[in-house]
Scaffold this active site. Structure first.
Site, PDB file in Angstrom:
ATOM      1  N   ASP A 332      -1.778   6.653  -7.016  1.00 34.25           N
ATOM      2  CA  ASP A 332      -1.560   5.256  -7.565  1.00 34.25           C
ATOM      3  C   ASP A 332      -1.384   5.538  -9.197  1.00 34.25           C
ATOM      4  O   ASP A 332      -2.039   6.486  -9.541  1.00 34.25           O
ATOM      5  CB  ASP A 332      -2.991   4.496  -7.204  1.00 34.25           C
ATOM      6  CG  ASP A 332      -2.942   3.225  -8.138  1.00 34.25           C
ATOM      7  OD1 ASP A 332      -2.012   2.412  -8.050  1.00 34.25           O
ATOM      8  OD2 ASP A 332      -4.054   3.013  -8.756  1.00 34.25           O
ATOM      9  N   ASP A 531      -7.923   4.101  -6.427  1.00 32.97           N
ATOM     10  CA  ASP A 531      -9.065   3.787  -6.774  1.00 32.97           C
ATOM     11  C   ASP A 531     -10.118   3.059  -5.767  1.00 32.97           C
ATOM     12  O   ASP A 531     -11.312   2.912  -6.145  1.00 32.97           O
ATOM     13  CB  ASP A 531      -8.879   2.559  -7.843  1.00 32.97           C
ATOM     14  CG  ASP A 531      -8.246   1.236  -7.339  1.00 32.97           C
ATOM     15  OD1 ASP A 531      -8.035   1.249  -6.089  1.00 32.97           O
ATOM     16  OD2 ASP A 531      -7.777   0.689  -8.074  1.00 32.97           O
ATOM     17  N   ASP A 535      -5.738  -0.010  -3.144  1.00 38.24           N
ATOM     18  CA  ASP A 535      -5.215   1.213  -2.287  1.00 38.24           C
ATOM     19  C   ASP A 535      -5.794   1.508  -0.836  1.00 38.24           C
ATOM     20  O   ASP A 535      -5.344   2.659  -0.487  1.00 38.24           O
ATOM     21  CB  ASP A 535      -5.089   2.523  -3.225  1.00 38.24           C
ATOM     22  CG  ASP A 535      -4.408   2.325  -4.510  1.00 38.24           C
ATOM     23  OD1 ASP A 535      -3.314   1.841  -4.430  1.00 38.24           O
ATOM     24  OD2 ASP A 535      -4.856   2.557  -5.721  1.00 38.24           O
TER      25      ASP A 535
END
Length: 634
Positions: A332, A531, A535
């Site tokens: 991410d 995180d 996600d």
């Protein structure tokens, strides 16, 4: 001393001895074997047999109990039962010394395996000891010592220099340095002031702080770490599960072959009944897969403990085993590759205006907004300008555009390009707006009395350690991919800066999942780093989900592996740990199978005596356990 005090002292001594009970029993067994051998040498046969019997009972009790209980519970024969049969069989044919030595070495290898587990569990015990039992509660202006278990959310506690933080909370008064090694594995203290989070088990280094409790004692991050590592140590890897399934079938096959060896060599090869029985007993000893069974669990436990000590929390052996097989890893962007918050990168001020004064006034206006871009300007001003911010004369928020304000008769507008006039923006600062935008910057413009006076460039900057981490992963032959919801332009700039191999922009959470599925089709094993909140679906679909902990308990619940400090190079470290673990397991398995095959062959060709069979077999078990213990070292 009173009888009650003596009783407490006795219980204390027992508790101290308990972890070493197996080792003490093995030692006593060895002493009794030596006594039995001396009695036999000097013609005291009866005393010799008594000494050997005691060696059998003391040395073999723990393993025999374990084997019988497991057999009864699982309705499946196991390695421990093979050892009992072999020792009893040796005694039946008159090899008391060899049977006792078998029990002694088996007890010693069991004690070593228990030591490995205790060493691993010691990481948890030492963690649990770090959390204080009492806290200094502030109530109605008074200070009072209370048990940590009685603290409620919202209570205020005082933590003095040198004390451990008793509960998760937020600093409401004071400033200090906190040693967070127990949580993150990071040795350098962290400076914290008002509104900063503190975590149970960490150490207040310098100043007194008043903290408002935000979580009950059972829900602290510290407790969740303890629970996580405990569950990780009980979860078995695929290799371990395979060995355990294989063990039951293997034991049955060995017993059938041993039974056949009682008779077939006598009739087919002309061996005497004594020789047939003797060789069957040796086969029973050397064919037992003790070393093979001990090849995996000690190594896995040692590796998980090593990782926990360095702030890498693994939820089970299966995830650690998978790490070494990674072929691709997806990241991410926000909060993972980048810091997660915009920062001012450049400020352009119209010629003739004082930059410091203009930014000070702009920050004073923006301090009344919670928008991340506004807060970035305030943070920049506080860092670079040593002046107190003030309240503007008037202020009007224009949602989606910016803010209007009046300062000493001047009319200010701060916001996006269209808010101050695009035609002015394109000519400002020699047309730098387009270049800055292409590098992933978000631009905020400042207009005073209808005249464009300043441009502030901001972006979510790449973490300092990101490039290093990505380069390490590339050297390990792993494909790196960035998945982000940002625009193509911003994604391209961040991808180039962070050194990832490829990127996918404008991804919603469900699109990240689709990208992960495609990566899994292309590559054998894929990891996702995020995180732990937005996600979560992608973390779940990946072969290995890795969360950037940063002190969030949400991350502990969503991923397979948690980096307790937002330190991307720890991923490469975790992969190396996994590779070391798998290498040691492979060494153990190959070594133990080779030893078993050599011993079985030597026995069949009548080249192996029982004492050497015992030493070769049990010695190999001790060696694989000692080899696994190497993983406890950093």
């Amino acid at each position: 001393m009173s009888s009650e005090a003596k009783g407490i002292q006795k219980v204390g001594m027992i508790e101290k001895i308990k972890p070493h009970a197996e080792l003490i029993a093995a030692g006593l067994s060895g002493v009794l074997i030596l006594a039995g051998w001396l009695f036999d040498k000097y013609g005291s046969g009866a005393d010799s047999i008594i000494a050997y019997l005691l060696a059998f009972l003391i040395g073999g009790f723990a393993k025999a109990k374990e084997g019988i209980e497991a057999t009864y519970e699982n309705k499946e024969l196991n390695v421990e039962m093979l050892m009992i049969f072999a020792a009893v069989g040796s005694a039946i044919i008159g090899y008391w010394t060899e049977g006792a030595i078998l029990i002694f070495i088996f007890a010693l290898s069991g004690a070593l395996e228990t030591y490995t587990m205790n060493k691993s569990h010691k990481e948890i015990s030492s963690l649990m000891e770090l959390q204080p039992e009492e806290a200094l509660l502030i109530a109605n202006g008074y200070e009072k010592r209370v048990p940590v278990s009685e603290l409620l959310v919202g209570d205020q506690i005082l933590i003095k220099p040198g004390e451990r933080v008793p509960s998760d909370g937020m600093i409401i008064k004071g400033q200090t340095n906190i040693d967070e090694a127990a949580i993150t594995g990071e040795s350098m203290p962290v400076s914290k002031g008002e509104e900063a989070e503190v975590f149970a088990g960490t150490v207040n280094m310098t100043g007194s702080i008043t903290v408002r409790v935000t979580k009950s004692s059972q829900d602290t991050l510290f407790q969740k770490i303890i629970q996580l590592v405990q569950s990780a140590q009980s979860e078995k890897s695929p290799s371990q599960l395979f060995i355990e399934r294989f063990e039951g079938t293997y034991v049955k096959v060995v017993l059938l072959v041993v039974f056949a060896m009682f008779f077939l060599p006598h009739y087919l090869l002309g061996w005497s009944w004594h020789e047939s029985f003797y060789r069957a007993m040796i086969l029973l000893v050397v064919a037992s897969p003790c070393a093979l069974v001990a090849s995996i669990m000690p190594a896995t436990l040692s590796a998980i403990s090593n990782g926990a000590r360095h702030g890498i929390l693994v939820k089970g052996g299966v995830h650690l085993e998978n790490l070494s097989h990674l072929e691709a890893i997806a990241f991410d962007k926000t909060g993972t590759l980048t810091k997660g918050k915009p920062e001012v990168t450049e400020v352009f001020v119209k010629e003739g205006l004082e930059k410091e004064d203009l930014i000070w006034k702009a920050a004073s206006i923006e301090s009344h907004s919670n928008h991340p871009l506004a807060q970035a300007i305030v943070k920049y001003a506080k860092k670079n300008i040593k002046k107190e911010l003030f309240h503007p004369d008037s202020l009007e928020d224009v949602p989606g555009w910016g803010v209007k304000a009046e300062v000493n008769g001047e009319r200010w507008k701060i916001g996006k390009a269209a808010f101050v006039g695009k035609e002015n923006v394109e000519r400002f600062a020699d047309g730098r707006a387009k270049d800055l935008s292409s590098l992933g910057n978000t631009l905020v413009f400042i207009e005073i009395d209808g005249e464009l006076c300043a441009m502030v460039a901001m972006k979510d900057v790449v973490r300092d350690e990101t490039k290093l981490a990505i380069d390490h992963l590339k050297k390990q032959g792993i494909r790196t991919v960035m998945l982000t919801g940002d625009s193509e332009k911003t994604a391209r700039a961040i991808a180039a800066e962070s050194h990832v191999d490829e990127f996918f922009a404008e991804c919603l959470p469900e699109e990240k999942v689709e990208q992960l599925k495609q990566l899994k089709e292309k590559y054998k094993t894929v990891a996702m780093v995020g995180d732990g909140i937005n996600d979560a679906p992608a973390l779940a679909i990946a072969n290995v989900g890795i969360a950037m902990g940063g002190g969030t308990d949400v991350a502990l619940e969503t991923a397979d592996i948690v980096l307790m400090k937002n330190d991307l190079p720890r991923i490469s470290e975790a992969i190396r740990l996994s590779q070391r673990m798998n290498k040691i397991i492979k060494q153990n398995v190959i070594f133990s199978i080779t030893v078993i095959m050599l011993l079985i062959s030597s026995n069949f060709f009548q080249m192996l005596d029982l004492p050497y069979g015992v030493i070769g077999h049990e010695g190999s078990t001790i060696l694989v356990i000692l080899n696994s213990l190497r993983l406890l070292k950093s």
